[in-house]
Design a protein around this motif. Structure first.
Motif, PDB file in Angstrom:
ATOM      1  N   PHE A  17      50.425  81.352  44.829  1.00  0.00           N
ATOM      2  CA  PHE A  17      51.414  82.116  44.057  1.00  0.00           C
ATOM      3  C   PHE A  17      52.800  81.487  44.204  1.00  0.00           C
ATOM      4  N   PHE A  18      53.145  81.135  45.443  1.00  0.00           N
ATOM      5  CA  PHE A  18      54.456  80.546  45.696  1.00  0.00           C
ATOM      6  C   PHE A  18      54.628  79.244  44.911  1.00  0.00           C
ATOM      7  N   MET A  19      53.648  78.371  44.986  1.00  0.00           N
ATOM      8  CA  MET A  19      53.779  77.065  44.332  1.00  0.00           C
ATOM      9  C   MET A  19      53.848  77.197  42.813  1.00  0.00           C
ATOM     10  N   GLN A  20      53.094  78.154  42.260  1.00  0.00           N
ATOM     11  CA  GLN A  20      53.157  78.386  40.821  1.00  0.00           C
ATOM     12  C   GLN A  20      54.502  78.995  40.425  1.00  0.00           C
ATOM     13  N   GLY A  21      54.948  79.995  41.202  1.00  0.00           N
ATOM     14  CA  GLY A  21      56.176  80.707  40.859  1.00  0.00           C
ATOM     15  C   GLY A  21      57.431  79.867  40.984  1.00  0.00           C
ATOM     16  N   PHE A  22      57.408  78.869  41.872  1.00  0.00           N
ATOM     17  CA  PHE A  22      58.619  78.077  42.120  1.00  0.00           C
ATOM     18  C   PHE A  22      58.450  76.615  41.671  1.00  0.00           C
TER      19      PHE A  22
END
Length: 715
Positions: A17-22
């Motif tokens: 989620f973090f890598m996709q969101g940022f």
């Protein structure tokens, strides 16, 4: 940056989620708020993101996962994006703590999915938490299915009367200051525990402190002893869990206790015995075995002792107790600790306000009373419940009372001869004041029977005095006004006194009342003589300087006391109410919560002060006057609400105040937290707090002086 390690499903999901969101912020400097396992996962997987540091209120300055935990000034200077990596149920709490970084410095704040958080963030709907689906009965059913039951110790079977373990170190540090030692004990103690190699015991931690901070062995020994003393003072059983623990043994289960702790089993066992926890098979403590639950190794020791048994482990720590317990092959049952219950409750926003040690102390005592039972909020699905007067008093009213007492002590009273607490509002406040006098040097006190009626009539010396009293609003007949305000009973033949005050214009009313002025003057002189004799018997006379307490008032009682006695009176009130600028400008009154203009201010107390006024009452009805023989004449009506209010008062004195004084009574430098206590009081009246109907019905008020019969006071 961290090496890639094996991650569980939740860690993989959060990192993705973090890598996709940022994805679009790769080159931007990023600071992660949170130091849990999911932050670790992000650092393992997001190696090409510009993560420059971490944030965490408890570990500022330390290096965790290879990154420094930054203080707020470092964050402000670097202007990064802040990413809160935490459960949805607590993101709102964390955001409120750091909201000023967005508002004052333009630093954007995100959740781990890359969604920006702003001022419009709504509290998480905790009513849908899975935890509320599990009850005490469910836990007992699980226990019945197993041969061996393993209980975590701290925050499961027992808890502290402070919010978190490091608050014990704050108390030790404050003790040291009182003893004259300039030692930053909390920071030393926390750092020593973290850097000691292996699985340290208490002696290892103190040896490290002595060696690395070059502390005299005798002094370090005193600190060690004081930590143990304060730890013991702070510990209380989680009563529901201890009942379940004993129930398990009665059902023939073999019970073990398993704890990651620096206190060895021999010492911890004594503490548990004092709390009524005995009869277990064995107490497995990490510092004895040099193995921890958090690595799974201590559970392996348990399994070696019961290799063929079906084991259920019960604990509060999501990682050490639940995840590691599962990995070790145990069945597990997760119960919330008191702090986690608060974060999941309808009071969760209060957790964002913990910016002082004093606030943490208040909230620690509150949760130890209110959320001792891990199933306390199950039925209400997270809404705070107030089921008894005792609970209301100890948890929601007592903090305001104690913080007022602290404010009173800090308000400049030491040079005065006596602190006077008039009835009825001063009855309970004096009890609290006298309790804290055991711990701090403050002036002596006196409880004084009084009322507006009892001091106004003896102060009458002229027609203008009569008219001043007359002009206050009154509900009833002119005859009732003459009797209740001035002690004069008109003859039955005087029909004009049977008219309702509201039906007569002010000019006529003045004329009628002044017909009785001679009788009024005579009554006033008699009452003055009697009341002055009473004051003299209490040691109150002219030529002295006094502090006079009042609750929420316009200064009436103080004004008439000053007319009666040639002495200096300084008022100390919870709040003034509609007090004129002229009177306030004389600086004879200080009010903790300021002046309530037209019954309103920013404080919850201004909206609900009549409820508090009921609570402060004494056993007697309002005083009318004093007879020549010293006998008190009270209103005819009985103070029917006092037995109920006594339950509240006893709980405040016994359940909250005693804990407060025992732990914090000697800390004269602690600052009063009036606004924080007011906010806690206000939670009683919020729609998402469930207050028993029984409680609401006992709050009735009356106003004999103004001719108002009893009415329900709960809003």
């Amino acid at each position: 940056m961290m090496k890639d390690n094996k991650l569980d499903a939740e860690q993989e999901m959060i990192a993705d989620f973090f890598m996709q969101g940022f994805q679009n912020y790769k080159r931007k400097p990023i600071v992660i708020y949170g130091i849990g396992k999911n932050t670790k996962a992000i650092l393992c997987k997001a190696k090409d993101y510009n993560i420059i540091g971490l944030m965490d209120s408890k570990t500022v300055g330390q290096t965790i996962y290879g990154l420094r935990v930054l203080d707020e000034q470092e964050v402000i200077s670097r202007k990064p994006l802040i990413v809160i990596v935490a459960r949805d149920s607590v993101i709102n709490i964390i955001y409120k703590r750091i909201e000023h970084l967005l508002l004052d410095h333009g630093i954007k704040i995100f959740n781990s999915r890359g969604i920006e958080i702003n001022q419009d963030v709504s509290p998480f709907d905790n009513s849908q938490l899975k935890y509320w689906n599990y009850t005490e009965e469910d836990l007992k059913e699980e226990i019945q299915k197993h041969d061996v039951i393993s209980f975590d110790v701290f925050d499961t079977l027992i808890m502290r009367r402070v919010l978190e373990p490091e608050d014990v170190f704050v108390l030790v540090e404050e003790w040291g200051k009182n003893e004259g030692y300039d030692v930053p004990f909390k920071s030393w103690r926390m750092a020593a525990e973290k850097v000691c190699t292996g699985v340290p015991a208490l002696d290892d931690i103190y040896f490290y402190m002595q060696q690395n901070y070059q502390v005299d062995p005798g002094l370090i020994g005193r600190y060690r002893q004081k930590e143990l003393e304060i730890e013991k003072k702070c510990l209380i059983p989680r009563r529901k869990m201890v009942d379940i623990y004993k129930w398990s043994m009665n059902k023939g289960k073999r019970v073990y206790l398993v704890s990651d702790m620096y206190l060895p089993a021999k010492l911890l066992g004594r503490l548990l015995k004092d709390l009524g926890i005995t009869g277990y098979e064995e107490l497995l403590v990490s510092c004895d075995y040099k193995k921890e639950k958090s690595t799974g190794e201590l559970f392996s020791c348990l399994l070696q002792k019961e290799p063929h048994s079906k084991i259920l482990h019960i604990g509060d720590n999501r990682y050490a107790d639940i995840e590691r317990g599962k990995e070790a092959g145990l069945d597990v049952f997760h119960i919330y600790n008191a702090c986690e219950l608060l974060m999941a409750s309808s009071m969760q926003e209060i957790m964002a306000k913990l910016d002082t040690k004093e606030k943490r102390a208040i909230l620690g005592l509150l949760v130890s009373q209110l959320l001792n039972d891990p199933f306390a909020l199950t039925e209400s699905r997270g809404k705070m419940k107030v089921c008894s007067l005792e609970q209301m008093g100890a948890c929601f009213v007592a903090p305001m009372m104690l913080e007022f007492i602290q404010w009173l002590i800090h308000s400049g009273i030491t040079e005065y001869d006596l602190v006077i607490f008039p009835s009825r509002d001063g009855y309970f406040v004096k009890k609290l004041y006298d309790r804290i006098s055991r711990y701090q040097p403050i002036p002596s006190s006196c409880y004084l029977k009084s009322s507006r009626r009892a001091v106004m009539v003896p102060s009458i010396e002229s027609e203008s005095d009569i008219l001043q009293i007359l002009l206050r609003s009154f509900q009833g007949t002119i005859g009732e006004l003459l009797e209740k305000r001035f002690g004069i009973v008109p003859k039955e033949a005087e029909k004009e006194t049977e008219r309702n005050v509201q039906d007569v214009d002010i000019r006529q009313l003045k004329e009628i009342v002044l017909k009785y002025k001679d009788s009024i003057f005579c009554e006033a002189q008699k009452e003055k003589n009697n009341y002055l004799a009473y004051l003299d018997s209490c040691g109150i006379s002219g030529g002295h300087n006094y502090i006079l307490f009042d609750f929420v008032a316009g200064g009436t009682v103080q004004y008439y006391f000053q007319k009666l006695i040639n002495s200096g009176f300084q008022g100390r009130y919870f709040a003034t109410m509609n007090m004129s600028d002229e009177m306030r400008s004389k600086e004879t009154v200080k009010a903790a919560y300021g002046n309530f203009a037209s019954y309103h201010s920013e404080y919850c107390l201004s909206k609900y002060y009549l409820v508090m006024e009921c609570i402060l009452t004494d056993p007697d009805a309002s005083l009318i006057c004093i007879e020549e023989d010293g006998r008190f004449v009270f209103e005819e009506r009985e103070n029917v609400k006092f037995p109920y209010m006594k339950k509240l008062q006893d709980a405040m004195l016994g359940d909250y105040a005693e804990d407060y004084f025992e732990l914090y009574g000697t800390f004269g430098e602690w600052r009063p937290q009036l606004e924080f206590a007011d906010e806690i009081y206000g939670y009683l009246f919020r729609q998402d707090t469930l207050v028993s109907d029984y409680i609401k019905t006992v709050f009735r008020n009356d106003d004999y002086f103004n001719g108002i019969d009893q009415s329900n006071m709960w809003p």
